[in-house]
Every structure is written in structure tokens, then in C-alpha cells.
Design an enzyme around this catalytic site. Structure first.
Site, PDB file in Angstrom:
ATOM      1  N   LYS A  41       0.514  -6.391   1.899  1.00 20.32           N
ATOM      2  CA  LYS A  41      -0.174  -5.098   1.884  1.00 20.32           C
ATOM      3  C   LYS A  41       0.312  -4.201   3.019  1.00 20.32           C
ATOM      4  O   LYS A  41       0.487  -3.001   2.839  1.00 20.32           O
ATOM      5  CB  LYS A  41      -1.679  -5.329   2.009  1.00 20.32           C
ATOM      6  CG  LYS A  41      -2.535  -4.086   1.890  1.00 20.32           C
ATOM      7  CD  LYS A  41      -4.004  -4.495   1.906  1.00 20.32           C
ATOM      8  CE  LYS A  41      -4.921  -3.316   2.101  1.00 20.32           C
ATOM      9  NZ  LYS A  41      -5.069  -2.442   0.951  1.00 20.32           N
ATOM     10  N   ASP A  78       0.820  -1.216   0.000  1.00 18.88           N
ATOM     11  CA  ASP A  78       0.000   0.000   0.000  1.00 18.88           C
ATOM     12  C   ASP A  78       0.853   1.265   0.000  1.00 18.88           C
ATOM     13  O   ASP A  78       0.508   2.267  -0.630  1.00 18.88           O
ATOM     14  CB  ASP A  78      -0.924   0.020   1.231  1.00 18.88           C
ATOM     15  CG  ASP A  78      -2.170  -0.829   0.987  1.00 18.88           C
ATOM     16  OD1 ASP A  78      -2.170  -1.604   0.014  1.00 18.88           O
ATOM     17  OD2 ASP A  78      -3.132  -0.713   1.772  1.00 18.88           O
ATOM     18  N   ASN A 117      -4.991  -1.950  -4.132  1.00 16.51           N
ATOM     19  CA  ASN A 117      -6.155  -2.028  -3.240  1.00 16.51           C
ATOM     20  C   ASN A 117      -5.905  -1.127  -2.030  1.00 16.51           C
ATOM     21  O   ASN A 117      -6.317  -1.433  -0.911  1.00 16.51           O
ATOM     22  CB  ASN A 117      -6.374  -3.483  -2.805  1.00 16.51           C
ATOM     23  CG  ASN A 117      -7.801  -3.711  -2.291  1.00 16.51           C
ATOM     24  OD1 ASN A 117      -8.638  -2.808  -2.353  1.00 16.51           O
ATOM     25  ND2 ASN A 117      -8.059  -4.895  -1.773  1.00 16.51           N
ATOM     26  N   GLU A 128     -11.181  -4.587   2.440  1.00 17.17           N
ATOM     27  CA  GLU A 128     -10.503  -5.382   1.414  1.00 17.17           C
ATOM     28  C   GLU A 128     -11.416  -6.499   0.899  1.00 17.17           C
ATOM     29  O   GLU A 128     -11.327  -6.931  -0.235  1.00 17.17           O
ATOM     30  CB  GLU A 128      -9.213  -5.967   1.979  1.00 17.17           C
ATOM     31  CG  GLU A 128      -8.043  -4.990   2.009  1.00 17.17           C
ATOM     32  CD  GLU A 128      -8.106  -3.979   3.155  1.00 17.17           C
ATOM     33  OE1 GLU A 128      -9.182  -3.827   3.778  1.00 17.17           O
ATOM     34  OE2 GLU A 128      -7.074  -3.329   3.405  1.00 17.17           O
ATOM     35  N   ASP A 135     -10.251  -1.967  12.858  1.00 15.98           N
ATOM     36  CA  ASP A 135      -9.357  -2.968  12.275  1.00 15.98           C
ATOM     37  C   ASP A 135      -8.927  -4.009  13.299  1.00 15.98           C
ATOM     38  O   ASP A 135      -8.975  -5.211  13.053  1.00 15.98           O
ATOM     39  CB  ASP A 135      -8.119  -2.293  11.673  1.00 15.98           C
ATOM     40  CG  ASP A 135      -8.460  -1.601  10.358  1.00 15.98           C
ATOM     41  OD1 ASP A 135      -9.551  -1.879   9.822  1.00 15.98           O
ATOM     42  OD2 ASP A 135      -7.651  -0.786   9.886  1.00 15.98           O
ATOM     43  N   HIS A 162      -5.140  -8.905   3.953  1.00 20.15           N
ATOM     44  CA  HIS A 162      -4.015  -9.104   4.867  1.00 20.15           C
ATOM     45  C   HIS A 162      -4.470  -9.409   6.289  1.00 20.15           C
ATOM     46  O   HIS A 162      -3.896 -10.247   6.979  1.00 20.15           O
ATOM     47  CB  HIS A 162      -3.123  -7.871   4.836  1.00 20.15           C
ATOM     48  CG  HIS A 162      -3.826  -6.575   5.169  1.00 20.15           C
ATOM     49  ND1 HIS A 162      -3.285  -5.635   5.996  1.00 20.15           N
ATOM     50  CD2 HIS A 162      -5.036  -6.079   4.810  1.00 20.15           C
ATOM     51  CE1 HIS A 162      -4.117  -4.618   6.097  1.00 20.15           C
ATOM     52  NE2 HIS A 162      -5.191  -4.864   5.394  1.00 20.15           N
ATOM     53  N   ARG A 163      -5.530  -8.715   6.724  1.00 18.36           N
ATOM     54  CA  ARG A 163      -5.941  -8.917   8.132  1.00 18.36           C
ATOM     55  C   ARG A 163      -6.564 -10.292   8.352  1.00 18.36           C
ATOM     56  O   ARG A 163      -6.440 -10.867   9.425  1.00 18.36           O
ATOM     57  CB  ARG A 163      -6.887  -7.809   8.586  1.00 18.36           C
ATOM     58  CG  ARG A 163      -6.223  -6.450   8.536  1.00 18.36           C
ATOM     59  CD  ARG A 163      -6.753  -5.458   9.537  1.00 18.36           C
ATOM     60  NE  ARG A 163      -6.071  -4.204   9.293  1.00 18.36           N
ATOM     61  CZ  ARG A 163      -4.824  -3.917   9.680  1.00 18.36           C
ATOM     62  NH1 ARG A 163      -4.133  -4.796  10.375  1.00 18.36           N
ATOM     63  NH2 ARG A 163      -4.271  -2.766   9.379  1.00 18.36           N
TER      64      ARG A 163
END
Ligand code: DC
Length: 662
Positions: free
Chosen positions: A426, A49, A92, A344, A316, A400-401
Site C-alpha cells: 500500500k 495507493d 483502500n 485500514e 499514523d 500496511h502499518r
């Protein structure tokens, strides 16, 4: 598809230095680009990112250069972007797409902004509507309300009021706020509806203030940018560690023993996600915070308990709570998380699907999720009495998370496969390596001076391909540094200060203090005696604790000293108490000295060793002792090879895979 298999694990402990925060990195880059003057950005995150943002800035005529490691220098444009025509691909990266859309809409050029297919499914209409109200000319190139976008030069209505909706994403407000100073005329932004993720707006305002633009805030409804405001470089800025990334490691500590310490964020952080630590605490975890670190360990009673939490303030990091809920007694309800649906991936749906694969009961709603742990069995057949479905393959949805969150599932004592693990690029390219460090097995070898444990430990480490920690060397270095700088060996406070900032490095078998070789100097009799004195101060020991734990790295660690098994690595998978009679030890030391051509007397050596044994065993903190769960190895009548073989055999019984590699 690529995948990564995580082996079953039962314990996580150690120290992790966090990468820079994504949110801060991309905000700093944009502000530095628009500011007057040069900005040095230290500890920038290097991830997909941020790379998208860096590429875009370059294409827009911003001169930036990378210095050492993660340090960047950006020469600001002192206003709108100099390049007036460009095509930008932003992957993204929401933290690049939204703010750049706003800044470019006010830059008077002709631009096209595109991303990956998922980016084209993430709404941007609220931001475009607000910018159009200011006069911006923005067109949708695909679906109405979504990227890709075309921006054309337009007459911007300067000053006045502009409204933006705050319910879908706080990034729209962030984007407007950061871009508006480009008009120079001031403006008032009004938030329509409820504003979500307020801590992210707080970050935006704090960073803008660092660049000289102070926004007046009236509650969370109205934000006034003064006329004539413009960004000026503050010189050097430091990017804090990523507080959202911290959540995975802290959760690992809370779930599986700990302590796990993250460095780079703490009490003084400006990121809202540090409040994740409070949520863990509410689940029963033991949490401690310093200015720049956070530590988490399992509840003293063992298992976490479920919570009911409005997660608006930690959107998040809240994902990590959903996975921690697998390990918590009861049903965890996370509410006010509607924004998960437009990230995402649709994170509520993805989370529910994957948690169910592991055996959890999940209820999902538009803006909430409720997770109950897999049915537990009182017999405790699987680790901690959990019954996770083993051998599950977790899909990660290019998120990613999702990948980072579900790494925690292996702490349920089951193997877990993570599909497409590289999606972590990311924000955290080496996430799985750092996670593996926390699970790395430790072999603790303790014993008295001159017992030969150092030689044995180093050889065991070499055979296993493990890292090696000579903890005694750290105490010796503190003593040497004190002797050299004239600090008295009974001044505990000053010694602790030395220990806390010890400028020591270990390189290819040599030990450096302040860059100069100190390998032999720390072995002098003066340092030997001095080290056992400094080691008696609790503050010195505390100052060296984190440093020692940071040696725990994949694939494993052999640590030797006096309190490796009792204090520093109480969860070591093998603890050895290695000793020999004081006569045998004195005899070995005598031979060593004579072989080196030095003079020695058996009588003096015996007396020295007895005195040191007494001091190391009698001190109040972390005295030399055999822990109840340590194996005794008396080497009085053994050769070094025999002792090494004995330890390797013990490792084989506990870690067959590691021993097989030896
Ligand atoms: O293992 P060594 O002789 O190099 O250790 C030097 C001194 O440091 C020793 O007198 C005791 C102290 N020490 C300690 O207190 N705790 C450790 N883990 C390692 C060493």
C-alpha cells in the site's frame, strides 16, 4: 495465507533512503491534474495507493507519463476533469477516495466510485454532507454514510460558507479545500467540532500554495479560498520521503542500539510525522536531526522509558510508539487516537490483540491505548532482559502499518511471523528488504596498509555471498579528486566538501570517479600517501561515515579498513585485526610491483609503510588500533587461503547459517 518469518535480532543499525511520502504523492498528483500547465513530479512513491490515484486520473482524461525511475510528468486539465463519465475503483486508498469524491462532485459529470470491502466500511458521510450543502448530487450505493458512491452532475452553489466536521478524519477537510478552487467563486470552509490531525491540513495548505492557491486560515476553524483562485503548475516538485515510514526505522535504532539514519526527511520537512522523533526522544532515545535526515540510537542508559502522549499531531506514526512501548520501562499511554478506529482496520483493537500475543499488558479505550512491556526478568534470560512470547504469528488486517510496526517485535530476540506481509505494498513495497538491511550482520576487518586484508576481506565476502566495502578506496578517491582539482591536501574544509559529494560509484570490481575508471589511478603511490593525509581530517571522516554505513545491506557485509570495528560498525558481529610484520608486508608489496613489471625497492617500501603506519596510528580521530573485542590475525606466516579459512571459521562460530551457505 502468505507469511514472512523474521529471525530473532538484537541489533539494528544503518542508513535507509525513504520512499516518497504517500500523502504528498497523492496530493501532488491531484493538484497537478487540476492545474494549468505541466508538472514534473520527482521521487513519487510507487505503491498501491498511488497507483489507484494514477489509474483514476488516467480514466478521468489526465495525461501523465512516467519518466526515469520515480519521476512523472502530468499535464493538468486547468480545471475540472475532461472525462465526464467514469467508473473508478480506488482500492483502500483513502488519500485517493476522499479528494477525488470532492473534486468529482464539483466537476459536473457522472461517476461511480468503489473500493475494496474495507473501504466500504470507512465513513465518508461528513464529506458527502458538506458537498451536498454546496448542491452536489451524491448518492450512496451501499450503506448510508459509506462508499461506494454515485456522483451526478448538479448545479453547485458557488461562493458562501460551507461547514464540515473535523473530528473523524482530517481528509474530509483536505478534500474540500483541494476541490473548492474548481468553482472559481471562492468559499469559506468552517470546521465543526475539534479538528484532528492538524499537521495533515498544514501539508494540504502548503501544497495548494505551491500551486498558486493561498488559503487564508483563521486558527483551525475557518479557511477562506479567495474568489478567482485557480491552480497553476509550479513546474517541478520533489516528493519528500515518507515521514510515517521513517518511524519504523527510527524506532528500530532506539530499541536496538542504532544508530539508524533515515534520509529523505528531516528538520525542514513539511510532514507532521517528523515529530515522531520528539516522542522517541521523550522515551529516552538519542536523536539527531539534519535538514534532510534523522538519526536515532538507543538511550545511553540502555532501555527506553514509557511516555504519556496526546498523539493528535502524529496519528499514523503513533502506532509505532505502541509497539516501541513493548521495549519501554513502565506503561505507555497514547491518547486522542480515536481516528485509528476508522483506518485500514480498527487499529486500536488490532494493536491491542497483537501486542497481547507478544505478552504485553494492554488496556484499550475509545480513543486511547495503554501498553505495558512484557514482564521483564532481572536475569535477562532473553535479549535485553525482555520476555516476549516467542514464535508468535502476527495478523496484519490488510493494514500496511500493522505489518511494518510488528516487524520491530523480532528485536525482542524472538522469532516473529508476519501474516500477509504483502499488505505493505500500500505504501512501501520493499519495506521488509530495507528492514532486513538494518539487521544485516557486519564483519569488520581492520589492519595496517599492505597487510592483505583487502584480498582476504573480498574473498570472505564472496564465499559468504555478502556485500563488500573497501573503505580505504573512499579515502583514496577523495585524495585523487583533490589532486585532480588542485585542492591542497591540507585544506580540511575543501577536502570534506569533496568527501560529502564524492561522485564515485563501484561497478563490477571497477571504481569510477565522475564516471571515469579510477581503479588503477587510486592505487598510485601518490594517492596512497595522499589518502593517509586526507584520512587524518575529522571532517573528511565524518563526511564519509553515512556513506560507509549505507553499505550495510542484507544478507550481510564484510567491511575492511582502519576503523570499521571501532567507529563505523561498532556493533559488528565479528571484528578481526589483520596484520603482519612490516617486513612481510613490504615483501608482499615488492612482489606485487615486480610481478606487474614495475620497479621497486624494498628499502623505500619499508620506509613508506612505516611512515603510513605511524600516521594512521597516531592521528587523533579513529586511529588504526586493535579494538579490545577484535580477534587478532597475524598473517606473517600464512597464505591467503589459510587466512580466509580462519575468518570463515570465526564466522561459523557466530553466524552458523551464513557460514553454512559458504
Ligand atoms: O586500506 P588502504 O591502504 O586502501 O587505505 C588508504 C588510506 O585510507 C590509508 O592510509 C588510511 C586511510 N583509511 C582510513 O583512515 N580509514 C579506513 N577505514 C580506511 C582507510
Amino acid at each position: 495465507m502468505e507469511y514472512l518469518d523474521l529471525a530473532p535480532a538484537t541489533h539494528a543499525a544503518g542508513t535507509v533512503r525513504l520512499p516518497g511520502s504517500k500523502s504528498l504523492s497523492n496530493r501532488y498528483l491531484l493538484l497537478a491534474a487540476l492545474a494549468e500547465g505541466e508538472t514534473d513530479i520527482r521521487d513519487l512513491l510507487l505503491s498501491d495507493d498511488v497507483e489507484r490515484m494514477l489509474e483514476a486520473l488516467k480514466a478521468l482524461g489526465i495525461d501523465w507519463r512516467r519518466g526515469e525511475r520515480n519521476d512523472f510528468r502530468v499535464r493538468g486539465a486547468g480545471g475540472a476533469f475532461p472525462v465526464k463519465q467514469a467508473e473508478l475503483f480506488l482500492g483502500n486508498a483513502g488519500t485517493a477516495f476522499r479528494p477525488l469524491t470532492a473534486a468529482l462532485a464539483l466537476s459536473g459529470g457522472h461517476y461511480r466510485l468503489t473500493g475494496v470491502p474495507r473501504m466500504h466500511e470507512r465513513p465518508i458521510g461528513d464529506l458527502v454532507d458538506a458537498l451536498r450543502r454546496l448542491g452536489a448530487d451524491i448518492r450512496y450505493l451501499g450503506n448510508e454514510g459509506f462508499p461506494p458512491l454515485e456522483i451526478r452532475p448538479a448545479a453547485i452553489r458557488a461562493g458562501g460558507r460551507v461547514a464540515v466536521r473535523g473530528e473523524a478524519s482530517s481528509q474530509f477537510l483536505t478534500a474540500l479545500l483541494m476541490a473548492l478552487p474548481l468553482t472559481g467563486a471562492g468559499a469559506t470552509v468552517e470546521v465543526a467540532g475539534e479538528l484532528i490531525s492538524k499537521p495533515y491540513i498544514d501539508i494540504t495548505l502548503k501544497l495548494m500554495a505551491r500551486f498558486g492557491v493561498n488559503v487564508e486560515r483563521n486558527g483551525w476553524r475557518e479557511f477562506r479560498i479567495p474568489a478567482g483562485a485557480c491552480y497553476r503548475s509550479p513546474g517541478t516538485v520533489f516528493v519528500e520521503g515518507d515521514a510515517s515510514a521513517a518511524s519504523y526505522f527510527l524506532a528500530a535504532g532506539a530499541i536496538a542500539g542504532g544508530p539508524v539514519r533515515v534520509e529523505g526527511v528531516g528538520r525542514d520537512s513539511i510532514q507532521g510525522d517528523v515529530r515522531f522523533a520528539e516522542a522517541l526522544q521523550a522515551m529516552g532515545a538519542q536523536v539527531a536531526l539534519g535538514p534532510n535526515w534523522i538519526e536515532a540510537a538507543a538511550p545511553s542508559g540502555g532501555r527506553l522509558k514509557a511516555i504519556d502522549l496526546d498523539c493528535n499531531h502524529i496519528p499514523d506514526a503513533a502506532m509505532t510508539l505502541a509497539v516501541a512501548a513493548l521495549f519501554a520501562e513502565g506503561t505507555t499511554r497514547l491518547t486522542n487516537i480515536a481516528s485509528w478506529r476508522v483506518k485500514e482496520t480498527d487499529r486500536i483493537a488490532a494493536m491491542a490483540t497483537e501486542l497481547r500475543k507478544l505478552g504485553a499488558t494492554v488496556e484499550e479505550g475509545d480513543d486511547h491505548i495503554a501498553v505495558s512491556m512484557p514482564r521483564s526478568e532481572p536475569s535477562g534470560a532473553v535479549s535485553r532482559g525482555l520476555t516476549f512470547t516467542p514464535g508468535v504469528a502476527i495478523d496484519t488486517y490488510d493494514d500496511h502499518r500493522m505489518a511494518m510496526c510488528f516487524s520491530l517485535a523480532c528485536l525482542g530476540g524472538v522469532p516473529v511471523r508476519i501474516n500477509d506481509p504483502k499488505c505493505v505494498n500500500k505504501t512501501f513495497p520493499d519495506y521488509f528488504d530495507r528492514f532486513a538491511d538494518l539487521l544485516a550482520p557486519v564483519i569488520a576487518i581492520d589492519g595496517p596498509s599492505a597487510s592483505g586484508k583487502g584480498t582476504v576481506a573480498a574473498l570472505v565476502a564472496e564465499q559468504l555471498g555478502f556485500h563488500y566495502l573497501d573503505s580505504g578506496a573512499l579515502y583514496r578517491l577523495v585524495a585523487l579528486a583533490a589532486l585532480r582539482t588542485g585542492v591542497a591536501l591540507d585544506d580540511g574544509e575543501a577536502l570534506a566538501r569533496i568527501a560529502g559529494t564524492l561522485p564515485a560509484t563501484f561497478e563490477r570490481g571497477r571504481i569510477l570517479l565522475d564516471g571515469a575508471d579510477a581503479t588503477d589511478a587510486i592505487r598510485s603511490e601518490e594517492c596512497s600517501a595522499g589518502s593517509s593525509r586526507v584520512a587524518a581530517f575529522p571532517a573528511v571522516r565524518a563526511a564519509l561515515l553515512g556513506r560507509q554505513r549505507a553499505y550495510r545491506q542484507a544478507p550481510g557485509l564484510v567491511a575492511e579498513g582502519r576503523d570499521m570495528g571501532s567507529v563505523v560498525f561498532p556493533d559488528a558481529c565479528l571484528k578481526v585485526f589483520l596484520t603482519a610484520t612490516v617486513e612481510a608486508r613490504a615483501g608482499r608489496r615488492y612482489k606485487q610491483l615486480i610481478d606487474k613489471g614495475m620497479s621497486a625497492s624494498i628499502g623505500t617500501l619499508l620506509q613508506d609503510l612505516r611512515e603510513r603506519d605511524a600516521r594512521d596510528s597516531a592521528r587523533a580521530v579513529a586511529p588504526l588500533q586493535k579494538c579490545a573485542d577484535a580477534e587478532l590475525l597475524d598473517t606473517t606466516a600464512m597464505t591467503v587461503d589459510e587466512a580466509v579459512a580462519w575468518v570463515i571459521e570465526q564466522v561459523r562460530q557466530r553466524l552458523p547459517q551464513a557460514a553454512a551457505r559458504s
